[in-house]
Structures are given as C-alpha cells and as structure tokens.
Design a protein around this motif. Structure first.
Motif: not given
Length: 357
Positions: A236-250
C-alpha cells in the motif's frame, strides 16, 4: 487561552485519478487535505468559517475534497485570518495538536503505511513537498538527536506563524501514533517571533519551545525509530507514494528572487548572511547568484536590505516583542544600527512607528 474541544477532521482516503484540472504549472499548491475539519474548528473557536474562507480566497467546496489543490499563500492566509477572526492567537497550535495523520490525505496515509516509525519519518520528509509545494522538509541526524525540519521556501508568504505551529503539531502526531499519546520531543523550534502566549506552546508539545530560529523543527531522541507502525503495509505504501507524485506532478516552483529572499530570511537570526552560503544553498556559484540578482535589478546587499525592511514592518506590529529582539532577529548586532536602517526605510524611528500601531 485553553485549547478548544477537539474536532474530528476526517478526510476520505483512497485512490485518485491524476492531476486535478484546477492545477496550473508553477503554482505553489497544498492539497486540501491539509485543511480537513477547518470549518468545524473555526466554528468551535467562535469564528465565522465562511467569512474566513472568503477573505482568504479559499473555495469552500474544495475543503471537503482532500485531493484538490489550494494555493499555498491562500492557505496560510486562511490560518492567519482564522486566528484573527476567532480571537485565538494560538489557533494554528491547537488545530495542529488535534490533527491526526489519518485526516492528512495521501501524505498522512503514506506515513501510516510505512513499516516502521523511522520509515514513516523518512517518507514524510522526502514526500511532504509533493503534498505541499514550495516547501522544504528534512530529516537529519545530529549525534543521538534527530531533527525533522520544515519551512516554506516562498518569501512572498510572509505571515506563516499559524501554518508552522499546526504543521509541527501534525508531525508530532505521527510520532504519537506509533509511540503513544504521551510522547514528547526534546524541544521544538520555530522561525517566527515569540508570541505573547508562548507558555501554551510548551504545554501543547510537552517540551521546551524556542522562537526566532532558522527553521521550524522537532528535535527528538534517537529511540523508537525501529518501532512498527500500527498500519504498516509495504504494498500500500508503494501505491500511495505513486499516487501522490502523480496527483501533484512535482514539488512546485519558486521564483528565483523569492527563493533567495527566503534563504536570506532564514539566516538573519545568525547575523548578516554571507553570499557564498546563500549561493551554495541555491546550488550555484557566487558569481552566478550576483549575475542573476543583477538581472532582477538588485545587488546581494540590496536583497538583504529588502528582506530586513519587510520583516521589520511585520515584526513591529507585534508589540510584545522588544525592539532589541527585533534587531537581533534581523541580523543587527546593535539596536542603534537597526534604528538607523529603520529611519532610512520609513522616515521615522521604530519606537515612533510602533506608537502609531
């Protein structure tokens, strides 16, 4: 003032589908999860939430959606206005103390999904600038102590005390989630001036609190970092990290001059900033910094002078702070030097200007 009753600020968790259409390239955003429960908390403190949000330029419909972006400047203004509207000078302090990681959206869920407390803090420090752009967070070791540091990098956001106090409370609650509600840091540091109600800060954190520092920081002992987080889940940690970076873009962008001014501001309590130190922080050679400042129509000394002038105007309104302390926090070794500079900036002595407040 005693803390108001705790208010539940539950932000819905879950996946997100990418960057919000409301985000603009280069905007300094914070995800709306950082304001979970804010309207109820303002009301619990006796304020008018609708008035505060309107004055701050924060759309009320965004508050209920944790993945929508808010402008960071408007967010900080909302917290300052809430303190004024409620008459609670420690609004941010108490809002942060009741703010649980579960309510902080993706970055809070990331901390909770980490396998250990140490991993939670490492993820929090490295990924917080995706949750809140134009921000610096660091986890560093100093002997048997660790420092969890936080500061806004955009100098255009001058009034940021309430934000700093609520963020340190949010960070402290990550420790408490793992180590128990009685956990306390060794000390807490804030970059803003000492408020008139500073005794509440020591009570809230259960530790000595220092003001006028280079950054905002929790100083903690090197123990318990290997303790398991209650909800640790690596997948779940790995998915959440990816979600956050994708959402904000930087992590956002800060204009060059605002970044220079921010670094100057952080160094003033230690004396007059050295140009080589500022250049090193910005990752450039001294001559490059000088050339780029010249492109802005400024010298380095002119940039320092401007930061001092703007902070002097802000600090002077805090009438409980002695003039000598203001001079020190602006990097002056003598009150007389500050007084001369103030007359040059504003045409009168600082004592006279304060008397008009």
């Amino acid at each position: 003032m005693a803390p108001p009753p705790p208010v539940s600020g539950a932000a819905p968790s879950g996946q997100n589908s990418g960057q919000s259409p409301g985000q603009r390239p280069g905007q300094r955003n914070v995800l709306a999860a950082a304001a979970s429960g804010i309207t109820d908390f303002i009301s619990a403190c006796g304020g008018d939430a609708e008035r505060v949000l309107t004055q701050a330029g924060v759309p009320e419909q965004c508050i209920g959606n944790p993945v929508l972006p808010l402008d960071l400047g408007n967010y900080c203004a909302m917290m300052e206005l809430a303190a004024d509207d409620t008459g609670n000078d420690n609004f941010g302090l108490w809002y942060g103390q009741q703010f649980r990681p579960q309510a902080l959206g993706l970055i809070g869920e990331i901390a909770l999904a980490a396998p250990t407390l140490g991993a939670a803090l490492d993820n929090l420090a490295s990924l917080f600038p995706f949750h809140q752009q134009a921000t610096e967070t660091r986890l560093t070791r100093d002997g048997d102590l660790w420092r969890l540091e936080y500061r806004i990098l955009d100098s255009r956001i001058a009034e940021r005390r309430q934000d700093a106090e609520l963020t340190m409370g949010m960070f402290a609650n990550v420790f408490r989630t793992c180590l128990g509600s009685d956990w306390t840091p060794e000390e807490v540091q804030f970059e803003h001036l000492r408020p008139g109600t500073a005794q509440d800060h020591s009570r809230a954190f259960g530790a000595p609190v220092h003001f006028g520092q280079r950054t905002n920081c929790l100083v903690v002992r090197d123990r318990g970092f290997d303790r398991r987080m209650p909800g640790g889940d690596l997948a779940r940690l790995s998915r959440l990290r990816s979600d956050l970076k994708t959402l904000t873009g930087g992590t956002g962008t800060v204009p060059f001059l605002a970044r220079v001014q921010s670094d100057i501001r952080s160094r003033l309590p230690e004396g007059y900033p050295h140009i080589d130190d500022v250049a090193a922080t910005l990752g450039m050679a001294r001559w490059t910094l000088q050339r780029r400042l010249a492109d802005e129509g400024l010298s380095f000394s002119g940039a320092v002078d401007g930061v001092r002038r703007d902070l002097a105007a802000l600090y002077l309104s805090q009438t409980h702070v002695p003039m000598s302390d203001i001079a020190y926090l602006l990097g002056y070794s003598e009150l007389s030097a500050f007084s001369r500079a103030f007359r040059r900036w504003f045409g009168c002595a600082p004592t006279r200007a304060r008397a008009r407040e």
